[in-house]
Design an enzyme around this catalytic site. Structure first.
Site, PDB file in Angstrom:
ATOM      1  N   TYR A  65       0.853  -1.186   0.000  1.00  0.00           N
ATOM      2  CA  TYR A  65       0.000   0.000   0.000  1.00  0.00           C
ATOM      3  C   TYR A  65       0.890   1.238   0.000  1.00  0.00           C
ATOM      4  CZ  TYR A  65       0.956   1.697   4.693  1.00  0.00           C
ATOM      5  OH  TYR A  65       1.570   2.229   5.794  1.00  0.00           O
TER       6      TYR A  65
ATOM      7  N   ASN B  34       2.678  -7.211   5.697  1.00  0.00           N
ATOM      8  CA  ASN B  34       3.974  -6.637   5.350  1.00  0.00           C
ATOM      9  C   ASN B  34       4.643  -5.898   6.504  1.00  0.00           C
ATOM     10  OD1 ASN B  34       4.276  -7.671   2.840  1.00  0.00           O
ATOM     11  ND2 ASN B  34       3.785  -5.807   1.719  1.00  0.00           N
ATOM     12  N   TYR B  35       3.924  -5.733   7.615  1.00  0.00           N
ATOM     13  CA  TYR B  35       4.561  -5.272   8.844  1.00  0.00           C
ATOM     14  C   TYR B  35       4.793  -6.509   9.721  1.00  0.00           C
ATOM     15  CZ  TYR B  35       3.177  -0.478   7.592  1.00  0.00           C
ATOM     16  OH  TYR B  35       3.021   0.734   6.959  1.00  0.00           O
ATOM     17  N   LYS B  36       5.623  -7.385   9.222  1.00  0.00           N
ATOM     18  CA  LYS B  36       5.839  -8.687   9.853  1.00  0.00           C
ATOM     19  C   LYS B  36       6.139  -8.536  11.339  1.00  0.00           C
ATOM     20  CE  LYS B  36       6.620 -11.843   7.332  1.00  0.00           C
ATOM     21  NZ  LYS B  36       5.781 -12.741   6.562  1.00  0.00           N
TER      22      LYS B  36
END
Length: 575
Positions: A192, A477-479
């Protein structure tokens, strides 16, 4: 044999199977290194020699290749386990060889594109592993006539934006604001950026892909089928295969866009401004994206700690139109003409990455970040506005903790129009904004690291009443390994995977598991938070009694033979 009896059989034989797995791990020797390299050579095309793409610990440049794409210094220490080998493919046959040989030699493979995964799972593992580093596969083919582009996984977002702008000043792509992020991980995990309220996420603008599957086959959207294509567009491509490239749909951008960054402290009425931001940002024009950053700073006059709110925005239009919109919908911010910078969409990328906007745009082709840090990230989604009293409590907590930073990214607009099941990324309508929690530090050492990590965990815990519930949702994606990890055990893989999987994917998780089980039943493509396969109990329904018993008896006979030959000794594992 029914499902119940298959389960009973598996439970009875589980100790033997576990012992066999230990034997397999213990039997690895240094000679396996040479045989694995030879396997890679044997399974690659002679017309595309693979030797120059192989880096072993004995290769002089091994360390520099490994460290070149480590973006979190937490995982660049002397005690961090190093890979058995690094393969930097130059051709699709190299990827195919890696998959075939990785399975043949029972080595875990980690696929790395840009190295920005926050927990380092693309280049760190507990078991013997090798890295498939995609940075050489980074071609970008832009076709303005069809408004599409084929982009290989090893390209960076900065390279993509630059190549699009080479062909057109009126086209862009909705993706992240950090130019050094790799396309492979970014897009496959959702992707994003500051145009998502206008055009959705990156995966909402993917129309085709190329992937090498567990059988080593090169597939496109037509040959892989819609299920697998759906899965790798938001479900994490590395769980299903190696994504070579994505075909992306370009979007229209005006020749002139406007950016601004305005800061307000608590002493400058930040509470009222932030309170109003949360009502405006998700509902304003789709052309406007206003990110909010909250952090603790020292008050310039009093020298005491205060909270500073930074509002950074992209508007797809000129400053005159923006000022009119802001005076009507968000007058509390007090935006002025002098705050606004009119520029091109490409140069706005520089502004968002804190690069001087007059810098030559060729800086977007540089693959190294401006600075490397130790870091920890977490994420949340907010569905209801927070009261002023709630905000004041947040200020107090932030000042108490001092080091935690929060980024608020507004939703609404196009994001409200896309079905939660259209892609594996489910966070759509009903979300006001996403939170990214940040802890950054520059000093090495476990004590310092634990302090900063615990600060961000405490801030995350404090925010519990204000964020999504049942489940508390997170962004892939913000692991964040705090959410749970998977040991990929025979019986526990699905249950462990569902802990983090439901938070990342919600109702899409089970569909991802079904697809994973179909395309990679051996679970070769795995990591600490990959999509699990169905457990052996569930899969026993698909295996006949005869084949199940034959497999286990064969494994058991092999173990007994090794024991009789005096080979049941613990040997040095591959380092």
């Amino acid at each position: 044999m029914g499902a119940l009896s298959a389960k009973t059989l598996l439970l009875l034989l589980l100790p033997i199977v576990m012992l066999l797995s230990l034997v397999c791990a213990a039997s690895a020797t240094n000679s396996a290194h040479n045989t694995f390299v030879q396997c890679l050579v044997n399974h690659s095309e002679p017309s595309h020699p693979i030797a120059e793409a192989i880096f072993t610990p004995n290769t002089p440049s091994f360390s520099s290749v490994l460290q070149a794409y480590i973006r979190n210094l937490r995982f660049n220490t002397s005690t961090t386990r190093k890979p058995f080998l690094i393969l930097t493919p130059l051709h699709v046959s190299h990827v195919q060889a890696a998959i075939i040989c990785g399975q043949k030699h029972n080595l875990q493979m980690k696929t790395r594109s840009g190295g920005h995964d926050y927990e380092g799972v693309s280049y760190v593992a507990e078991d013997p592993f090798f890295i498939l580093d995609m940075f050489n596969l980074r071609s970008i083919e832009v076709d303005i006539a069809t408004e599409t582009a084929w982009v290989q996984a090893g390209a960076t977002l900065g390279e993509v934006y630059y190549r699009i702008a080479e062909k057109s000043r009126k086209h862009g792509f909705p993706a992240g604001v950090c130019p050094t992020v790799g396309v492979g991980g970014h897009v496959s995990g959702g992707g994003y950026g500051n145009m998502m309220r206008k055009y959705g996420t990156s995966v909402d603008n993917v129309v085709d892909a190329q992937i090498v599957d567990a059988q080593g086959r090169l597939l496109d959207r037509k040959s892989m089928g819609e299920d697998l294509f759906w899965a790798i567009a938001g479900g994490g491509g590395a769980s299903f295969g190696v994504v070579l490239s994505y075909k992306i749909k370009l979007v229209q951008v005006p020749e002139t866009v406007t950016v601004f960054q305005v800061q307000r402290s608590l002493q400058q009425n930040a509470t009222d401004i932030v309170y109003n931001w949360q009502h405006v940002a998700p509902t304003t024009s789709n052309d406007l994206f206003i990110r909010l950053i909250l952090e603790v700073v020292k008050d310039a006059h009093e020298g005491t700690k205060t909270v500073r709110a930074t509002f950074i925005a992209l508007f797809l239009g000129d400053s005159k139109t923006l000022l009119s919109l802001m005076s009507e919908t968000f007058p509390q911010l007090g935006l002025r003409q002098s705050d606004c910078i009119e520029t091109t969409w490409l140069r706005s990328v520089l502004f968002w990455d804190n690069i001087d906007i007059s810098t030559p745009v060729e800086i977007l082709l540089e693959r190294q970040p401006q600075a490397l840090r130790y870091l920890k990230r977490k994420s949340d989604y907010v569905k209801k506005p927070i009261s002023k009293e709630g905000w004041e409590g947040i200020w107090n907590k932030m000042i108490e903790l001092e080091n935690g930073v929060m980024f608020f990214n507004p939703y609404g607009g196009r994001m409200d129009e896309i079905s939660p099941s259209a892609t594996p990324l489910p966070h759509r309508a009903g979300n006001l904004w996403k939170i990214q929690y940040q802890a950054n530090w520059n000093q090495p050492g476990e004590v310092v690291a634990n302090h900063h990590i615990n600060v961000i965990r405490e801030l995350y815990k404090f925010m519990t009443p204000f964020v999504s519930k049942n489940p508390r949702q997170a962004y892939l994606n913000y692991k964040d390994l705090d959410l749970g990890t998977n040991h990929h055990g025979f019986l526990s893989s699905y249950s462990e995977g569902s802990v983090y999987g439901v938070q990342y994917y919600m109702d899409n998780f089970n569909r991802l598991v079904q697809i994973k089980t179909k395309v990679d039943p051996g679970n070769f493509f795995r990591s600490e938070q990959s999509i699990p396969v169905l457990g052996l109990v569930g899969r026993a329904k698909m295996v006949t009694e005869k084949s199940l018993i034959s497999i286990l008896l064969c494994l058991g006979a092999n173990w007994i033979w090794k024991l009789s030959q005096g080979r049941f000794k613990r040997q040095k594992t591959i380092q």
